[in-house]
Design an enzyme around this catalytic site. Structure first.
Site: not given
Ligand code: BGC
Length: 491
Positions: A123, A185, A238
């Site tokens: 996004r 994320s 995130d």
């Molecule tokens: C990532 C994290 C992220 C989480 C939720 C995980 O696979 O390593 O960095 O916060 O997913 O999206």
């Protein structure tokens, strides 16, 4: 809306206003009222007319049913791993310093771009903040093809920059000077609030040549190459965005949690307890730490939890042998786990057929749970017929609902252990936990279960769960505004 829970053992466990209905056994929460602390963690036994079949099934599922003592043990291991990670000793927890040293105070102002990469869609957002409040939000979603998710990293980042250009053209802002918050994320090694290297991909991304690359710098290069006057001001996870967005709604928020495709948490830690700093921090009291609990246990410290079904899910995953804890909780894996368990039961003659791989998703887990709560099973049976390629009986549908319940219960328990451990560690009068993600939002029972288990695991700690929408967008803009505020102060 959040409701403060004064921890006690008598937590209201109503599900969306319905009393729990468990395979014909109607109780308020599925657990007898007079059971011990230990027993309050166990899902109710499967009830079928064929008692022998029900008993055999429950004994096959026993490894997925965690009792209080096991969860306490997980909590102890989690505490140890937290300490080791913060002290830069070997640990399966990254405990990453995010360099976000303060939360919204209502003075955040400006127009920001935000990028959100990590879930199913990418996004681009344009957000305007006035006195900490969001007054404008334009959003465009872009689909990321398999070729981009699994191909060379340069291609992916060029695509991200193309999307930003397309978005700015649509907004008539292609020549504007803008600050950008990049919500990325995935686990990172952060060097500052605006730079960080990818440690490893997770979920459904596996682009080549990206590990150790500074993703903010790469994005910045791709944006400049297109002549865009956009500056990557902050790089964040995130969970950090969720915490920051939650704190804007409720100042008691000091923990951020994602229960979506993946799972993770972050919290405000005392700066003096964090070993890794690459910037001056004398005046910093607390700093947001990204735990990366998806990788919890990757060093073997949680092997006592692993079942044959988990091994099957892991073996068939894109990134085998990593992020094992996430595979117990994340929406990307709950459907696969349901499929693996039903397949195991089918091989033992306890379920009529093996569901096709990939035919059951976490949305099915939510659906089966929803029907279980309502005491019906017609859509469960329909979904199983599609997945198995043959009709199934009402009893078979009840078995699948029970499996969905057992794996949902375990996911809620494991995430609750992490949150309860943080509550005990922080020891504040009242903590709000901002939570976002598709599993939290769509699973009919997860929130209630979490409230129940956190209360059991951290008695005497007051907490509330706050559904925080769009940490990756709003949280990113707020974090960019916080960074600008801090920079202006030190001029
Ligand atoms: C990532 C994290 C992220 C989480 C939720 C995980 O696979 O390593 O960095 O916060 O997913 O999206």
């Amino acid at each position: 809306m959040s409701t403060a829970i004064e921890n006690s053992l008598s937590v209201d466990t109503r599900v969306n206003g319905h009393a729990g209905y468990i395979n014909g056994n109607s109780t308020s929460n599925g657990t007898p009222n007079n059971c011990t602390w230990e027993q309050q963690f166990l899902p109710p036994p499967l009830q079928l007319d064929d008692r022998a079949r029900a008993i055999k099934i429950d004994s096959r599922l026993a490894g997925l049913m965690l009792c209080g003592a096991t969860l306490r043990r997980v909590g102890e291991v989690f505490s140890r791993e937290i300490e080791n990670g913060l002290r830069e000793r070997p640990s399966s927890l990254q405990m990453e310093n995010t360099y976000v040293p303060e939360l919204p105070d209502g003075t955040e102002e400006g127009v920001f771009l935000a990028l959100d990469l990590g879930g199913t869609n990418f996004r681009v957002l344009l957000l305007e903040l006035q006195a900490g409040q969001l007054v404008r939000e334009d959003v465009k979603q872009y689909h990321i093809s398999d070729a981009l998710r699994l191909g060379p990293g340069e291609d992916l980042f060029n695509f991200l920059a193309d999307c930003v250009q397309d978005f700015l053209r649509t907004e008539g802002m292609e020549n504007d000077e803008l600050s950008l918050g990049f919500t990325f994320s995935f686990p990172m090694k952060q060097h500052s609030i605006s730079s960080g290297e990818l440690i490893t991909w997770t979920k459904s991304f596996k682009c080549g040549g990206m590990e150790g690359v500074d993703v903010a710098a790469l994005l910045q290069r791709c944006l400049h190459a297109r002549g865009l006057r956009v500056t990557v001001q902050v790089l964040l996870n995130d969970t950090t965005g969720t915490l920051v967005a939650g704190a804007q709604l409720d100042p008691a928020v000091v923990i951020g949690v994602i229960m979506g495709t993946g799972s993770n948490g972050c919290y405000m830690e005392r700066a003096e307890r964090v070993q890794h700093w690459e910037a001056a921090h004398e005046r910093v009291q607390d700093v947001c730490v990204d735990i990366e609990w998806g990788a919890f246990g990757d060093n073997g410290c949680l092997s006592f939890l692993r079942t044959e079904f988990d091994k099957e899910v892991d073996d068939n995953s894109l990134l085998a042998t990593s992020f094992t804890f996430e595979k117990y909780i994340g929406g990307k894996y709950l459907g696969e786990l349901l499929c693996a368990v039903l397949s195991g039961l089918a091989r033992d003659g306890l379920f009529p057929a093996i569901p096709a791989r990939g035919s059951l998703l976490s949305a099915h887990v939510s659906l089966f749970e929803e029907e279980n709560v309502a005491g019906v099973c017609s859509r469960t049976a329909e979904a199983l017929r599609d997945a198995c390629g043959r009709a199934v009986s009402r009893h078979d549908a009840l078995v699948a609902q029970h499996v969905a319940r057992v794996i949902s219960n375990r996911a809620a328990q494991l995430v609750s252990v992490c949150i309860a451990t943080l509550l005990r560690r922080m020891s504040r009068a009242h903590v709000s936990v901002a939570v976002d993600g598709s599993v939290f939002k769509r699973h009919p029972r997860i929130r209630t279960l979490m409230e129940r288990y956190i209360a059991l695991l951290a008695p005497n700690h007051k907490f509330s769960l706050l559904g925080a929408e769009d940490g990756s967008g709003k949280g990113s803009a707020l974090t960019a505004a916080i960074a600008a505020r801090i920079a202006a102060r030190s001029l």
